[in-house]
Design a protein around this motif. Structure first.
Motif, short mmCIF file in Angstrom:
data_model
loop_
_atom_site.label_atom_id
_atom_site.label_comp_id
_atom_site.label_asym_id
_atom_site.label_seq_id
_atom_site.Cartn_x
_atom_site.Cartn_y
_atom_site.Cartn_z
N MET A 84 14.90 -2.24 22.46
CA MET A 84 14.50 -3.04 21.31
C MET A 84 13.64 -2.23 20.34
SD MET A 84 14.75 -5.93 19.90
CE MET A 84 13.96 -7.04 18.82
N LYS A 85 12.76 -1.41 20.92
CA LYS A 85 11.86 -0.62 20.08
C LYS A 85 12.65 0.33 19.17
CE LYS A 85 8.08 -0.62 23.38
NZ LYS A 85 7.20 0.19 24.21
N LYS A 86 13.66 0.96 19.74
CA LYS A 86 14.45 1.92 18.95
C LYS A 86 15.24 1.21 17.86
CE LYS A 86 14.86 5.32 22.60
NZ LYS A 86 15.75 6.04 23.52
N ILE A 87 15.72 0.02 18.16
CA ILE A 87 16.49 -0.73 17.17
C ILE A 87 15.62 -1.09 15.97
CG2 ILE A 87 17.68 -2.92 16.74
CD1 ILE A 87 18.73 -2.74 19.62
N VAL A 88 14.39 -1.52 16.25
CA VAL A 88 13.49 -1.91 15.15
C VAL A 88 13.15 -0.69 14.30
CG1 VAL A 88 11.22 -2.85 14.61
CG2 VAL A 88 12.54 -3.84 16.46
N ILE A 89 12.92 0.45 14.94
CA ILE A 89 12.62 1.67 14.18
C ILE A 89 13.84 2.11 13.39
CG2 ILE A 89 12.09 4.12 14.42
CD1 ILE A 89 10.09 3.34 16.54
N LEU A 90 15.02 2.03 13.98
CA LEU A 90 16.24 2.38 13.26
C LEU A 90 16.47 1.46 12.07
CD1 LEU A 90 18.72 3.31 16.14
CD2 LEU A 90 17.73 4.83 14.42
N LEU A 91 16.21 0.17 12.23
CA LEU A 91 16.32 -0.75 11.10
C LEU A 91 15.35 -0.38 9.98
CD1 LEU A 91 16.71 -4.25 12.82
CD2 LEU A 91 18.37 -3.10 11.35
N CYS A 92 14.15 -0.02 10.36
CA CYS A 92 13.13 0.38 9.38
C CYS A 92 13.59 1.64 8.64
CB CYS A 92 11.81 0.61 10.09
SG CYS A 92 10.42 0.86 9.01
N LEU A 93 14.08 2.62 9.37
CA LEU A 93 14.55 3.86 8.74
C LEU A 93 15.80 3.60 7.89
CD1 LEU A 93 14.01 6.40 11.66
CD2 LEU A 93 12.64 6.14 9.57
N PHE A 94 16.68 2.74 8.38
CA PHE A 94 17.87 2.38 7.60
C PHE A 94 17.45 1.74 6.28
CE2 PHE A 94 20.80 -1.00 6.32
CZ PHE A 94 21.92 -0.26 6.03
N TRP A 95 16.48 0.83 6.32
CA TRP A 95 16.05 0.15 5.10
C TRP A 95 15.40 1.15 4.14
CZ3 TRP A 95 17.79 -4.19 3.35
CH2 TRP A 95 17.20 -4.76 2.24
N MET A 96 14.64 2.09 4.66
CA MET A 96 14.05 3.12 3.80
C MET A 96 15.16 3.94 3.14
SD MET A 96 10.84 4.48 5.99
CE MET A 96 9.21 3.83 5.71
N GLY A 97 16.19 4.25 3.91
CA GLY A 97 17.33 4.99 3.35
C GLY A 97 18.05 4.18 2.29
N PHE A 98 18.17 2.86 2.52
CA PHE A 98 18.80 1.99 1.54
C PHE A 98 18.00 1.96 0.23
CE2 PHE A 98 19.36 -2.34 -0.26
CZ PHE A 98 20.70 -2.23 -0.61
N ILE A 99 16.68 1.89 0.34
CA ILE A 99 15.83 1.93 -0.85
C ILE A 99 16.02 3.26 -1.58
CG2 ILE A 99 13.43 2.01 -1.67
CD1 ILE A 99 12.73 0.01 0.56
N PHE A 100 16.04 4.35 -0.82
CA PHE A 100 16.24 5.68 -1.41
C PHE A 100 17.60 5.75 -2.12
CE2 PHE A 100 17.59 10.12 -1.27
CZ PHE A 100 16.47 10.76 -1.78
N TYR A 101 18.63 5.21 -1.48
CA TYR A 101 19.97 5.20 -2.08
C TYR A 101 19.98 4.40 -3.38
CZ TYR A 101 24.76 3.74 -2.91
OH TYR A 101 25.96 3.45 -3.50
N MET A 102 19.39 3.21 -3.35
CA MET A 102 19.37 2.37 -4.56
C MET A 102 18.58 3.05 -5.68
SD MET A 102 21.30 -0.16 -3.90
CE MET A 102 20.96 -1.37 -5.14
N SER A 103 17.53 3.74 -5.33
CA SER A 103 16.74 4.46 -6.34
C SER A 103 17.48 5.67 -6.88
CB SER A 103 15.41 4.92 -5.74
OG SER A 103 14.63 3.83 -5.39
N GLY A 104 18.42 6.18 -6.10
CA GLY A 104 19.18 7.35 -6.52
C GLY A 104 20.31 7.02 -7.48
#
Length: 173
Positions: free
Chosen positions: A1-21
């Motif tokens: 569960m811990k890894k999933i939550v961290i992966l979701l957090c990193l995925f969302w950061m990547g999504f923000i980066f993508y949208m800003s790009g």
């Protein structure tokens, strides 16, 4: 569960980066789609209200009324586009704050002291995101966007803490 939550957090950061790009044109098209959906819903509502009311406008005044209504509608669309963009910023960072809270809480890092760390992570990411946007054609880097992002993060943090402690207290009772 811990890894999933961290992966979701990193995925969302990547999504923000993508949208800003996305360049200014693509970003504007995305917000325009949302504005068009809102305007269509508003037009449908006005149309149904107009059918209920029978108003007659004289033909001599109709050209002036049409010019004024076009200007007003363009200004309303511009204002609505601005509101949609700012809400998108706030929403993205609200979700980021919730995910960061979840990631830290999954490692038993909780309590009032963690609020500063969570807000710092979100604020730091907002600042770096705006810096990233400054290099994208057609995009700008604004301090007001950082403030909107930070407000979204504070709302997300508040929502997470309220819901977490409501559930936590319920389980302990």
């Amino acid at each position: 569960m811990k890894k999933i939550v961290i992966l979701l957090c990193l995925f969302w950061m990547g999504f923000i980066f993508y949208m800003s790009g996305n360049n200014g044109t693509i970003s504007h098209e995305q917000s325009t789609k949302v504005v068009n959906i809102i305007e269509n819903a508003q037009r449908n509502q006005e149309k149904s209200q107009a059918e209920n009311k029978d108003k007659a406008v004289s033909s001599s005044d109709s050209s002036q009324v049409n010019k004024n209504s076009i200007n007003v509608k363009q200004e309303e669309a511009s204002n609505l586009d601005h509101i949609v963009r700012k809400n998108a910023h706030a929403f993205m960072y609200m979700v980021l704050a919730i995910l960061v809270c979840g990631a830290l809480f999954s490692y038993n890092k909780s309590g009032k002291g963690m609020i500063i760390y969570i807000l710092f992570i979100c604020l730091f990411y907002a600042v770096t995101d705006e810096f990233h946007q400054s290099f994208i054609p057609g995009r700008t880097s604004l301090v007001s966007d950082i403030l909107v992002d930070f407000m979204g993060a504070m709302i997300g943090l508040g929502l997470f803490y309220l819901s977490y402690y409501k559930i936590y207290k319920r389980k302990r009772s």
